[in-house]
Write a protein that holds these residues in place. Structure first.
Motif, PDB file in Angstrom:
ATOM      1  N   PHE A 134      -7.459  -2.176  -3.285  1.00  0.00           N
ATOM      2  CA  PHE A 134      -7.093  -1.996  -1.882  1.00  0.00           C
ATOM      3  C   PHE A 134      -5.629  -2.275  -1.613  1.00  0.00           C
ATOM      4  O   PHE A 134      -5.028  -1.734  -0.702  1.00  0.00           O
ATOM      5  CB  PHE A 134      -7.997  -2.802  -0.946  1.00  0.00           C
ATOM      6  CG  PHE A 134      -8.049  -4.281  -1.220  1.00  0.00           C
ATOM      7  CD1 PHE A 134      -6.997  -5.098  -0.894  1.00  0.00           C
ATOM      8  CD2 PHE A 134      -9.192  -4.849  -1.783  1.00  0.00           C
ATOM      9  CE1 PHE A 134      -7.064  -6.465  -1.120  1.00  0.00           C
ATOM     10  CE2 PHE A 134      -9.262  -6.207  -2.025  1.00  0.00           C
ATOM     11  CZ  PHE A 134      -8.194  -7.024  -1.692  1.00  0.00           C
ATOM     12  N   ASN A 135      -5.021  -3.133  -2.426  1.00  0.00           N
ATOM     13  CA  ASN A 135      -3.621  -3.425  -2.129  1.00  0.00           C
ATOM     14  C   ASN A 135      -2.700  -2.255  -2.481  1.00  0.00           C
ATOM     15  O   ASN A 135      -1.586  -2.202  -1.978  1.00  0.00           O
ATOM     16  CB  ASN A 135      -3.163  -4.713  -2.802  1.00  0.00           C
ATOM     17  CG  ASN A 135      -2.138  -5.450  -1.953  1.00  0.00           C
ATOM     18  OD1 ASN A 135      -2.362  -5.688  -0.769  1.00  0.00           O
ATOM     19  ND2 ASN A 135      -0.982  -5.759  -2.527  1.00  0.00           N
ATOM     20  N   ALA A 191      -2.336  -0.888   0.836  1.00  0.00           N
ATOM     21  CA  ALA A 191      -1.513  -1.728   1.718  1.00  0.00           C
ATOM     22  C   ALA A 191      -0.031  -1.554   1.392  1.00  0.00           C
ATOM     23  O   ALA A 191       0.810  -1.379   2.274  1.00  0.00           O
ATOM     24  CB  ALA A 191      -1.933  -3.188   1.576  1.00  0.00           C
ATOM     25  N   ILE A 192       0.291  -1.607   0.119  1.00  0.00           N
ATOM     26  CA  ILE A 192       1.696  -1.545  -0.274  1.00  0.00           C
ATOM     27  C   ILE A 192       2.259  -0.148  -0.010  1.00  0.00           C
ATOM     28  O   ILE A 192       3.404   0.001   0.440  1.00  0.00           O
ATOM     29  CB  ILE A 192       1.850  -1.983  -1.747  1.00  0.00           C
ATOM     30  CG1 ILE A 192       3.267  -2.452  -2.014  1.00  0.00           C
ATOM     31  CG2 ILE A 192       1.479  -0.905  -2.724  1.00  0.00           C
ATOM     32  CD1 ILE A 192       3.354  -3.232  -3.297  1.00  0.00           C
ATOM     33  N   THR A 210       3.275   0.183   3.561  1.00  0.00           N
ATOM     34  CA  THR A 210       4.568  -0.416   3.943  1.00  0.00           C
ATOM     35  C   THR A 210       5.714   0.526   3.568  1.00  0.00           C
ATOM     36  O   THR A 210       6.786   0.418   4.140  1.00  0.00           O
ATOM     37  CB  THR A 210       4.827  -1.787   3.277  1.00  0.00           C
ATOM     38  OG1 THR A 210       5.087  -1.590   1.887  1.00  0.00           O
ATOM     39  CG2 THR A 210       3.672  -2.740   3.464  1.00  0.00           C
TER      40      THR A 210
END
Lengths: 461, 461
Positions: free
Chosen positions: B202-203, B206-207, B210
């Motif tokens: 999942f990150n 997220a990253i 950004t």
């Protein structure tokens, strides 16, 4: 180099548009005449700029039709953005030389103190203590804001400076640089403008370039930023924020007075500007001066700092203090980009050192040692004709004016041949207007041959 | 929630345009009809999307004239970009809950092992050793690539996996997450597309958010990414790179076969695609499978990883291996954004542990312990009707299909009331298509009440 500043400015404007995708791959560039009038330069300057960009492969000419953005965008390289300096004296070069040079290199241009000026005894004690810490501290991720014991200690420290802050308004980060990077991620979009002082800490420029924003600068005086030009720049350029060191400005060593801080806050409030205060040198003064966060609170001020200059640059940790809703957003950004707060091992070492009386004693002794070194180095440099611009109240930097006719970049290039890293003025200058200045680190100038080498170089130039 | 996926897609498209400044503040939005045809949705979907965005303040309506981008851009908030999930089950929430919850919380959804599964004895030994290190190691910045002893050790380790790499082609970073962040800074511009698997870590989402890029996904099967759809997505969406775990894919636990790796490389070469290989789980297999970097070299492959999963997440350090010219650019970016390589204290601790025979013994024992735990937990979950999708060859994750009618997000929300953090499937799914899956961490499920609570929750749902 050999082409003018105007041409560079036009090239830079095109590069920004291409990298921010304001000009898409394949898109036609503005006409020579139109862009010349927009940039307030002559059409021949734009012709030269377009030709050079075409030579670099960023754009290409289509016969009889004009210039177009090249179809294939290259991976991003920081050094391609912004005025193309000599690699040898650009900000990255100074950083990388300082970081990568061996112990036999002399480093008057370096941005930190030698190992034997640092509180290593306190740190060793903290490390021995750490070896007995709980398993969880040694193996788990940090909480999303970083260790709460260190944040509470910070909040108490801030209180002694007259800054009221809840520990939850403090976000611990991987370093002072990462603090600024998170703030940039939060506040900036490509194409935005950011206001800095000229001169300013060179890594402000480097980090802002990675965010693809335009750097706008205002001259710095012995009492801080020129306030009239500061307000003018805010009105005309609409920057997203202003960033500067309040305590012992890098590279000049100016410590912002409370009066100047008050005026900056007043102007910022008038134009709704965000102020980012880098207080990485705060601990070098025995008594902190009330600066932006102390006088104005956290309505529009973000404070950042780190422990790298006074405690250890090997134990990496920085912080951000800001208003609660901004900290919440910054926490999300740090979870996304670093999966949580900084190393619990690092924050525990810092907490242990800062809670230890021997660290405070070290800092007192260090301030006295630095004061003596500033006087001695300033006198030694004066003999070479290097004039200290202003004697700082603390810290390890001296900002010096070189004798007429000496170019600091040339001197730095020559010094490198003698295994000496210098920090020439233009590295700190967004406008490349500091060619006669040089920043010296007094703690890195204990070796007597430093002055012999400098004297020899001066004779050769 | 409560509105359709189409509406969300339109809203997301507008948000991306606003945040990348493709639509400037004050600029008029595309007409309802035009945008509907562009997005291949009905005009009423666009009307709904515009209305909702106006309610959020991102755009505003001018009577009789259409919609405009709001003049004041807000600071960036990650959670504003991308499909707006329930805060309670969005990827940030799972991260922050796992990071910030106390030790009394049960964490089957957590992404790391409990402290007592980690090699803390080796680490304590390394810390005691560190207290006797040279002053310079304790107080100085890292070199720009990070400690050379650890990079040489890594290069030797890679050689045993059949990967030929010079230590200078390895860049040490602050964490695996920071490795990916640097790669994104290097390769991506707002508006670019990146290809991931569905589900994926999942990150990654997220990253990537950004960096304001569009996430394109391809279904993941028990043998890896669906290769036909993979090539189709590359042709149609022109992503900048594909990122995935090759060893023990998170969350499914699939270990990419050498054949699949070969096919991915062939397709990538055909379309000149960059492949980013996250090998953070490499050490969980006794014998590494040859994956992308091993088979294809570093022409188009970037490998990243960290020591957080096997050694310590408190000692933060990651790495990137790539071709020399890319590493040079990444070094500049890391100098700008972190002022050099990761903490020398951290890299020295890791080097000491990895060179220590007791660490290797710990890893052998750990692999056996995890194999046993995977079997036991899988059996226990089967009794609840949770079916292990594929029994992984290593690591601590099980990807489970829930009984018909059970929604994993609902289950996760209910579990939170009982002080249990779960990782529901949609957190890993760019398309929100994994609502019947749940990721379990077998090392975090030793407490018998875990199953009692799960059983109770299932009855209540």
């Amino acid at each position: 180099m050999g082409y003018g500043q105007q041409t560079q400015r036009v090239m830079q404007a095109v590069r920004s548009k291409v990298s921010s995708r304001a000009l898409e791959p394949g898109e036609k560039l503005p006409s020579i005449r139109g862009f010349a009038s927009l940039m307030n330069v002559s059409p021949s300057t734009v012709v030269e700029a377009y030709d050079r960009l075409a030579a670099e492969g960023i754009i290409f000419a289509r016969k009889g039709s004009g210039f177009y953005v090249s179809p294939k965008t290259q991976p991003f390289s920081v050094s391609e953005i912004g005025p193309h300096l000599d690699r040898e004296i650009d900000p990255f070069w100074v950083s990388r030389q300082s970081l990568d040079s061996g112990p036999d290199m002399l480093k008057p241009g370096c941005g930190w103190m030698p190992a034997d000026w640092m509180p290593n005894a306190s740190l060793r004690k903290a490390i021995r203590h750490l070896s007995k810490a709980e398993d969880q501290l040694l193996s788990d991720y940090a909480s999303s804001r970083g260790a709460s014991n260190l944040r509470r200690l910070q909040a108490r420290q801030f209180a002694t400076e007259g800054i009221e802050v809840n520990p939850n308004q403090i976000l611990l980060t991987g370093s002072g640089t990462q603090s600024l990077d998170l703030i940039c991620r939060f506040l900036l979009r490509p194409g935005d403008r950011v206001l800095v002082s000229d001169p300013c800490y060179f890594n402000f420029q480097a980090i802002l370039k990675t965010h693809q924003v335009e750097i706008v600068s205002v001259p710095y005086t012995t009492t801080g930023v020129d306030l009239e030009l500061f307000e003018k720049a805010i009105i005309e350029q609409k920057p997203r924020f202003y960033i500067s060191n309040s305590t012992l400005h890098n590279p000049t060593g100016v410590n912002l007075s409370a009066q100047s801080a008050h005026k900056i806050l007043t102007i910022a409030a008038r134009h709704d500007l965000i102020l980012v205060e880098d207080e990485v040198f705060a601990e070098f003064l025995p008594q902190p001066t009330p600066h932006l966060a102390a006088l104005g609170g956290f309505d529009r001020v973000i404070r950042l700092g780190s422990f790298s200059k006074t405690l250890s640059a090997s134990v990496r940790c920085g912080y951000i203090a800001a208003k609660p809703e901004w900290i919440e957003a910054l926490v999300d950004l740090q979870v996304a980009t670093n999966f949580g707060g900084p190393s619990p091992i690092a924050t525990e070492l810092i907490y242990t050192c800062l809670s230890d009386g021997s660290y405070r004693k070290h800092m007192e002794a260090l301030r006295a040692r630095l004061a003596k070194a500033r006087r001695a180095v300033s006198a030694n440099l004066a003999e070479l004709g290097f004039q200290t611009w202003l004697m700082p109240e603390g810290g390890f930097y001296l900002w010096c004016l070189l004798p007429e006719g000496i170019d600091s970049a040339e001197l730095a290039r020559a010094a490198l041949q003698q295994n000496m890293v210098l920090a020439p003025g233009d590295v700190f200058s967004p406008n490349q207007s500091m060619g006669r200045f040089m920043r010296f680190n007094v703690s890195q100038m204990g070796a007597p041959e430093t002055y012999e080498i400098l004297r020899g170089l001066m004779c050769d130039l």
